[in-house]
Design an enzyme around this catalytic site. Structure first.
Site, PDB file in Angstrom:
ATOM      1  N   GLU A  87       3.913   8.762  -3.259  1.00  0.00           N
ATOM      2  CA  GLU A  87       3.723   7.446  -3.870  1.00  0.00           C
ATOM      3  C   GLU A  87       3.432   7.604  -5.357  1.00  0.00           C
ATOM      4  O   GLU A  87       2.470   8.273  -5.742  1.00  0.00           O
ATOM      5  CB  GLU A  87       2.584   6.698  -3.188  1.00  0.00           C
ATOM      6  CG  GLU A  87       2.427   5.281  -3.715  1.00  0.00           C
ATOM      7  CD  GLU A  87       1.339   4.495  -2.997  1.00  0.00           C
ATOM      8  OE1 GLU A  87       1.540   3.293  -2.743  1.00  0.00           O
ATOM      9  OE2 GLU A  87       0.283   5.084  -2.693  1.00  0.00           O
ATOM     10  N   GLU A 122      -5.619  -0.893   4.438  1.00  0.00           N
ATOM     11  CA  GLU A 122      -4.234  -0.973   3.981  1.00  0.00           C
ATOM     12  C   GLU A 122      -4.088   0.055   2.877  1.00  0.00           C
ATOM     13  O   GLU A 122      -4.703  -0.065   1.819  1.00  0.00           O
ATOM     14  CB  GLU A 122      -3.906  -2.392   3.494  1.00  0.00           C
ATOM     15  CG  GLU A 122      -2.426  -2.626   3.253  1.00  0.00           C
ATOM     16  CD  GLU A 122      -2.029  -2.397   1.816  1.00  0.00           C
ATOM     17  OE1 GLU A 122      -1.393  -1.342   1.561  1.00  0.00           O
ATOM     18  OE2 GLU A 122      -2.332  -3.237   0.964  1.00  0.00           O
ATOM     19  N   CYS A 165       1.804  -1.862  -3.447  1.00  0.00           N
ATOM     20  CA  CYS A 165       1.838  -0.991  -2.270  1.00  0.00           C
ATOM     21  C   CYS A 165       3.139  -1.136  -1.499  1.00  0.00           C
ATOM     22  O   CYS A 165       3.599  -0.190  -0.867  1.00  0.00           O
ATOM     23  CB  CYS A 165       0.641  -1.292  -1.365  1.00  0.00           C
ATOM     24  SG  CYS A 165       0.482  -3.024  -0.909  1.00  0.00           S
ATOM     25  N   LYS A 188     -17.155  -4.643  -3.456  1.00  0.00           N
ATOM     26  CA  LYS A 188     -17.128  -3.582  -4.463  1.00  0.00           C
ATOM     27  C   LYS A 188     -15.728  -3.573  -5.068  1.00  0.00           C
ATOM     28  O   LYS A 188     -14.794  -3.025  -4.500  1.00  0.00           O
ATOM     29  CB  LYS A 188     -17.449  -2.226  -3.820  1.00  0.00           C
ATOM     30  CG  LYS A 188     -18.079  -1.200  -4.794  1.00  0.00           C
ATOM     31  CD  LYS A 188     -17.201  -0.809  -5.959  1.00  0.00           C
ATOM     32  CE  LYS A 188     -16.121   0.175  -5.547  1.00  0.00           C
ATOM     33  NZ  LYS A 188     -15.326   0.643  -6.751  1.00  0.00           N
TER      34      LYS A 188
END
Length: 513
Positions: free
Chosen positions: A398, A266, A300, A191
């Site tokens: 973030e 992750e 990331c 997906k």
């Protein structure tokens, strides 16, 4: 405003773009059973260039059924590792042969600069070659008790792996999951991120041409709350590998609990880049700039909190800001571009809001908004804030864009406390010539990966993953093999079996008749 250098302000559109992107299930391109679609836009013009089939629960059910049939009755899980490796190497050959086209489509769909998108295509091919080699070389322990017993480990593929991938470097990150899942004999349902379905649609023909049996690879496009949610909850999907932001990971964790699925996640990061006064300052500047502004800051592992020892703090800030102002921002297809367009207007608004927050939380040294020469598209100039307090939102949260916070420290203990002062723990970058400090700091920093006097260069054999809110589990190298296989212990007795006798055999015999 910024005086960031401009690249050519154009809108490049690749030839032969699809106008509609379908699912790929059991070897066939298909639309959603419901007929539902969603619009796909490019981040330079924010115009819709295609529709994509919007997967629903029934489409996930169909894809999982195909993958399950291919796993239970198909040849793929029963092939010898060398046979699967040959297919994986043909996949890598095809990816390399299409490098320019892949990069062109990835750049158009994501806004990544073309020079960086080409690197992603090469890394995708390398992922398949690496796991093709690893699955052939894989061996497990055999333990012998002479004259008594042999014990060995039998690895088996688990079944249907659900792979949910992000939009920041989609093709490469898809390969990162697809390669080990397929190498170990599993079947998959992928997906991809709804913002960036274009390059994912290329996998189907690549796999078919390489000889992958139908049903082994299936792709369902759609929104996370629809297709992604159905995949996570499906009882015939025992594994979920997810890369994305932390709040989504928490939701997946809850939804996967009912069926006790294997999870590898992750998640987000707010990684520190720690620069001590004895560091090679030129090298540290290069790394700290690349580490947060490459990939448009949408990475990331970005070192988005830069901690600098006070003795060199002013010099570092001055030189860092001066360099940031000269970074070339412009059309992603221009080879001179270093920072392109953010992936989607929703994400652009999020990053822009943090830029405004930062203006009250730090001293603005560079950037601060949209570049003057780019009035349209999802462009934000590389933005540098200094003197940022540890409790500031731009220090803690973030942002996932070209925005960096710089904070001073006075000693090693303060540096470590600042580095660990966040809920995240994905990566850390440490710059010092003191070997003892480097190793002690790296072992005490709360991060799954540490780079000492290095920018983000990773050996594919090493584990990738974070601690705290940055993830669950590790992949990469043998850790990926561990995740995608069951490890079955087999015990064989040699010679006589010595088992305690429960109950009296003689007494039982005397009472017969």
């Amino acid at each position: 405003m910024t005086n960031t250098s401009p690249a050519t302000n154009t809108h490049y559109v690749p030839e032969d773009l699809p106008t509609h992107i379908q699912h790929y299930i059991d070897g066939q391109f298909v639309d959603s059973i419901s007929g539902k679609t969603f619009d796909v836009l490019d981040p330079v013009s924010n115009g819709n260039y295609a529709t994509a089939a919007a997967g629903q629960k029934e489409d996930i059910d169909r894809a999982v059924a195909a993958a399950r049939e291919a796993f239970v009755n198909g040849p793929w899980p029963r092939m010898k590792p060398r046979e699967r490796a040959r297919v994986l190497n043909r996949i890598a050959d095809a990816v390399e042969a299409q490098e320019d086209r892949l990069a062109e489509l990835e750049t158009f769909d994501t806004g990544l600069p073309t020079t960086q998108a080409k690197g992603q295509a090469r890394r995708a091919a390398e992922n398949f070659r690496f796991f093709a080699d690893l699955v052939v070389a894989q061996f497990d322990d055999a333990m012998k008790v002479p004259g008594s017993q042999i014990n060995y480990v039998n690895r088996k593929p688990i079944g249907v792996a659900g792979l949910i991938t992000p939009w920041n470097t989609p093709f490469m990150l898809e390969s990162w999951k697809l390669a080990p899942a397929l190498a170990t004999g599993n079947t998959v349902v992928l997906k991809p991120a709804e913002f960036t379905p274009l390059s994912a649609s290329l996998w189907a023909q690549i796999f078919k041409d390489a000889g992958l049996p139908d049903g082994v690879f299936n792709l369902v496009n759609g929104l996370g709350e629809e297709a992604g949610d159905a995949l996570v909850k499906h009882p015939d999907v025992p594994l979920i590998s997810f890369t994305g932001e932390t709040t989504t990971g928490q939701l997946i964790f809850r939804n996967a609990a009912e069926n006790l699925k294997g999870l590898s996640m992750e998640l987000g990061g707010k990684s520190p880049c720690v620069v001590f006064a004895d560091a090679d300052l030129d090298a540290a500047l290069d790394s700290a700039l690349f580490g947060v502004f490459s990939l448009n800051g949408e990475r990331c592992t970005a070192g988005s909190r830069i901690l600098v020892e006070r003795a060199i703090y002013n010099e570092f800030c001055e030189r860092y800001a001066a360099r940031a102002k000269t970074i070339v921002v412009g059309d992603p297809h221009d080879p001179k571009t270093q920072v392109g367009a953010l992936v989607h207007p929703e994400h652009y608004e999020k990053v822009a809001s943090y830029v405004e927050i930062g203006k009250s939380e730090g001293r603005l040294l560079a950037g601060g908004g949209r570049p003057e020469h780019l009035p349209e598209g999802n462009y934000i100039a590389p933005t540098v804030f200094a003197d940022v307090a540890p409790e500031a939102r731009i220090f803690q949260e973030e942002i996932f864009g070209p925005v960096v916070a710089i904070t001073p420290f006075d000693n090693d203990d303060e540096a470590l406390a600042l580095a660990n002062n966040t809920k995240y723990g994905l990566a850390a970058y440490i710059w010092t010539q003191n070997l003892t400090r480097a190793h002690n700091f790296s072992q005490n920093v709360e991060a799954g990966m540490v780079w000492l006097n290095s920018h983000n260069v990773r050996d594919l054999r090493t584990p990738f993953g974070g601690v705290k809110a940055s993830g669950l589990g590790h992949e990469g190298g043998y850790r990926s093999i561990d995740f995608y296989t069951d490890q079955q212990a087999v015990h064989i007795t040699l010679g006589a079996v010595h088992t305690p006798k429960f109950g009296s055999v003689d007494d039982a015999a005397s009472t017969e008749g």
